[in-house]
Design a protein around this motif. Structure first.
Motif, mmCIF file in Angstrom:
data_model
loop_
_atom_site.group_PDB
_atom_site.id
_atom_site.type_symbol
_atom_site.label_atom_id
_atom_site.label_comp_id
_atom_site.label_asym_id
_atom_site.label_seq_id
_atom_site.Cartn_x
_atom_site.Cartn_y
_atom_site.Cartn_z
ATOM 1 N N PRO A 56 0.747 -1.080 -0.169
ATOM 2 C CA PRO A 56 0.036 -0.031 0.110
ATOM 3 C C PRO A 56 0.883 1.161 -0.074
ATOM 4 O O PRO A 56 0.159 2.355 -0.264
ATOM 5 C CB PRO A 56 -0.900 -0.195 1.250
ATOM 6 N N ASP A 57 2.204 1.156 0.345
ATOM 7 C CA ASP A 57 2.991 2.342 0.273
ATOM 8 C C ASP A 57 3.611 2.709 -1.030
ATOM 9 O O ASP A 57 4.280 3.503 -1.136
ATOM 10 C CB ASP A 57 4.132 2.159 1.371
ATOM 11 N N ILE A 58 3.155 1.723 -2.272
ATOM 12 C CA ILE A 58 3.577 1.954 -3.480
ATOM 13 C C ILE A 58 2.653 2.405 -4.442
ATOM 14 O O ILE A 58 1.560 1.739 -4.383
ATOM 15 C CB ILE A 58 4.486 0.822 -3.624
ATOM 16 N N ASP A 59 2.905 3.424 -5.087
ATOM 17 C CA ASP A 59 1.709 3.853 -5.999
ATOM 18 C C ASP A 59 2.028 3.616 -7.416
ATOM 19 O O ASP A 59 1.200 3.282 -8.169
ATOM 20 C CB ASP A 59 1.692 5.444 -6.101
ATOM 21 N N SER A 60 3.482 3.304 -7.827
ATOM 22 C CA SER A 60 3.913 3.007 -9.236
ATOM 23 C C SER A 60 5.138 2.233 -9.186
ATOM 24 O O SER A 60 5.788 2.154 -8.170
ATOM 25 C CB SER A 60 3.769 4.106 -10.137
ATOM 26 N N VAL A 61 5.614 1.606 -10.578
ATOM 27 C CA VAL A 61 6.855 0.818 -10.494
ATOM 28 C C VAL A 61 7.505 1.259 -11.838
ATOM 29 O O VAL A 61 6.871 1.489 -12.797
ATOM 30 C CB VAL A 61 6.513 -0.610 -10.629
#
Length: 677
Positions: free
Chosen positions: A373-378
């Protein structure tokens, strides 16, 4: 809103100037028009009546067997006037003018095109152009442009034909194309705002792209773009940054600090428009918006198959406004369990050779990271796509892994951009087929995610202009002061006088002495501050009388310390009132710590501008100082913006400095520059 159905979904079409000459627009557009097939009647009009492209023609529009909705005019400029009359007589309610030779040649041509446009509007019709490339609607099989263009979900408005053609190639490379395309040309009648508003209501258009050189009515553009964004149709703008603000002589600090690009950026923020700087950037962002919409992207995970790529991509991501934050411990532990001991797992992720040993680790790592949940994109960077060169078995596994990666992206619903040095590989093609953005350059991948992040953070804030107030006719300091006081801005106690000693006794020392009638009083030596006695005031007054030959003065109560701000409203010929706020005082033009917005703004919007300044820590109590009353400062900024927006006769309105203190705000100087008649 004007009815553009006859332009995009006409029941019948005529091309005036159809030709067999392959060097003429009349030929190029006729070739494309024949792609409409049996969708609607198409009439080719040629003054000689000879067959064109194997089709019979008519010598005149008057000879057509029925009225037509849309007429495309490709005849030379000398025959344009008559052609328009013939088109209107033939029943046309939409005219596309390919013909050039008008405003682009000077004032005489501009007057001619304006007169024709007025005649067309009076007849209840619309005009696209003149000097344009044509019109396209792939959802209604309308092909009236000079070149074949790819079909897709993008609505394009462009003032440049060549820019449209270049963008079409970039979009085609990304598997996209146009739902609608309108070439603005000289915008004698229809402008960008008209087209954007129509696209916002068009079911076949998902994203709107616009290339504009001249916005004409900038506020109409902002309103139309804001409506499109509110309807879920992102608007991406490419412009050369022309604005009257960048070409006028600056009469104040506000003028000196405001450029055309500042104004356009402010307009884009107000409408929620995404601004790009090249056709390739536009294609990248349009494709990303098509894939991901308004998904958040700011907090990015960087995944690489080498330490160099991991570090470089992290730096580039940071430079594009992305946050490469350290992973939470649970994610670090999960990644350690999947990767070799030498792998980096804190963010960025360095697979450390896992690609060659187990290509499927790409899929598992991406799944773990996207689930957090702390990551928006890669951002994936490096060699993926090139492992297939090591043998057919690894090539097959790499392609299968590409499919799995895409499945994870779609399941988690988060943006992923993949940079590979092997962008032409089968695995890269597999990612593209599955809707994943593949980039040849890591800078492009990171920039696209950064633009997506900015898009998701947009909070459109366009407000209606207030009704015009009673016009100001005088521009002196005292007039500016009284106007702003009526608008809610506090100023120190003051007297406008020729007897400075009596005024000072009435107000009380210390005082400030200001010579009236000077635009830049400080620069001219027309301001003396901190005068604590009669002798000091008498000496300052005598000096100014001798040097400046000024009879009238303002004696003003000396204010205490605080943070000096500059707040100005400048009138742009396209976008109207533009607010500037920044660190003020005599060094405002040197420090250039300023922010911009279309005026008027709310106090909440003004506070956001203030908090975004580099000098914001000074307002918040840096180095042991008391914080200023930020709410009062924001209220003052908003009030100044309201005054400036309500007075279209004022070219520039400025308060510099606006003194922000812990107890509130005071205007210490103000100026007005009236619009020249």
């Amino acid at each position: 809103m004007r009815n553009l159905d006859p332009l995009f979904t006409p029941r019948s079409v005529a091309i005036l100037g159809a030709s067999n000459d392959e060097t003429k627009y009349g030929n190029w557009i006729s070739v494309q028009a024949l792609r409409m097939g049996d969708r609607r009647p198409l009439y080719l009009v040629n003054r000689r009546g000879e067959p064109v492209l194997g089709r019979p023609t008519f010598k005149r529009l008057a000879d057509l067997p029925e009225p037509v909705d849309l007429v495309v005019i490709t005849v030379p400029a000398k025959g344009f006037d008559e052609a328009v009359d013939d088109a209107l007589a033939a029943g046309a309610t939409a005219i596309v003018a390919i013909t050039s030779g008008f405003a682009e040649l000077g004032d005489e041509g501009r007057a001619t095109q304006m007169a024709v446009a007025e005649r067309i509007r009076a007849a209840g019709a619309v005009l696209l152009g003149p000097n344009c490339l044509g019109v396209l609607d792939t959802t209604s099989d309308l092909f009236l442009v000079s070149n074949p263009l790819p079909c897709g979900p993008v609505g394009l408005v462009s003032q440049s034909g060549n820019m449209a053609l270049e963008l079409s190639k970039f979009l085609a490379d990304r598997g996209l194309g146009f739902s609608r395309f309108a070439s603005l040309g000289n915008q004698a009648d229809l402008g960008a705002a008209d087209l954007i508003r129509a696209y916002a209501r068009h079911p076949g258009t998902e994203v709107i792209a616009a290339y504009c050189e001249d916005f004409q009515d900038g506020r109409a553009f902002v309103a139309a773009a804001g409506e499109a964004v509110a309807a879920g149709k992102p608007v991406v703008l490419l412009t050369v940054g022309r604005s009257a603000a960048s070409n006028r002589a600056a009469m104040s600090h506000t003028g000196a600090l405001t450029s055309g690009n500042d104004v356009i950026d402010a307009a884009c923020r107000a409408a929620g428009v995404d601004r790009v700087h090249s056709p390739r950037e536009m294609a990248d962002l349009v494709a990303a918006l098509h894939r991901h919409g308004s998904k958040r992207a700011r907090r990015v995970a960087v995944i690489a198959d080498g330490g160099g790529h991991a570090s470089t991509a992290s730096d580039i991501a940071d430079a594009n406004g992305l946050a490469v934050n350290e992973f939470r411990p649970s994610l670090v532990a999960a990644l350690k369990a999947e990767l070799p001991p030498s792998a980096g797992v804190a963010n960025p992720v360095d697979l450390a050779g896992a690609g060659e040993q187990d290509i499927t680790s790409f899929g598992r790592v991406i799944d773990l990271v996207l689930a957090d949940p702390d990551i928006d994109s890669v951002l994936v960077t490096g060699y993926f796509g090139g492992y297939g060169d090591y043998g057919p078995e690894l090539a097959a596994r790499e392609i299968a892994t590409a499919t799995v990666m895409a499945e994870h992206v779609h399941r988690h619903g988060k943006p992923l951009a993949l940079h590979t040095m092997c962008a032409d590989s089968a695995a890269a093609d597999e990612l593209r087929r599955n809707g994943i953005g593949v980039f040849r350059v890591v800078d492009d991948a990171a920039r696209t995610l950064g633009m997506l992040a900015d898009h998701a953070d947009h909070r459109p804030a366009a407000r209606q202009l207030p009704p015009p107030a009673e016009p100001v006719t005088e521009s002196g300091y005292w007039d500016a002061r009284e106007l702003l006081k009526a608008g809610g801005i506090a100023f120190p106690a003051a007297r406008l006088t020729t007897d400075v000693l009596a005024a000072a006794e009435e107000i009380g020392y210390p005082v400030v002495l200001k010579a009236m009638g000077l635009l830049h009083k400080s620069d001219a030596g027309g301001v003396a501050i901190g005068l604590s006695t009669q002798d000091e005031l008498r000496a300052a007054h005598a000096d100014m009388v001798q040097r400046l030959n000024v009879a009238e003065y303002c004696v003003e109560q000396m204010a205490g310390g605080g943070v000096e701000l500059i707040v100005g409203v400048r009138r742009d010929s396209r976008f109207g009132a533009v607010l500037m706020v920044g660190l003020g005082g005599v060094f405002a033009e040197i420090l250039k710590d300023v922010a911009f917005a279309l005026a008027p703004v709310t106090p909440e919007e003004a506070e956001t501008l203030l908090r975004g300044l580099k000098a914001a820590p000074l307002l918040q109590g840096a180095r042991g100082r008391q914080p200023v009353d930020l709410a009062a400062a924001a209220q003052a900024v908003a009030a100044i913006s309201e005054v400036g927006a309500a007075h279209p006769e004022i070219a520039e309105l400025e308060v510099n400095p606006l003194l922000a203190t812990p107890a509130g705000c005071l205007g210490l100087d103000a100026r007005i520059v009236l619009v020249k008649n």
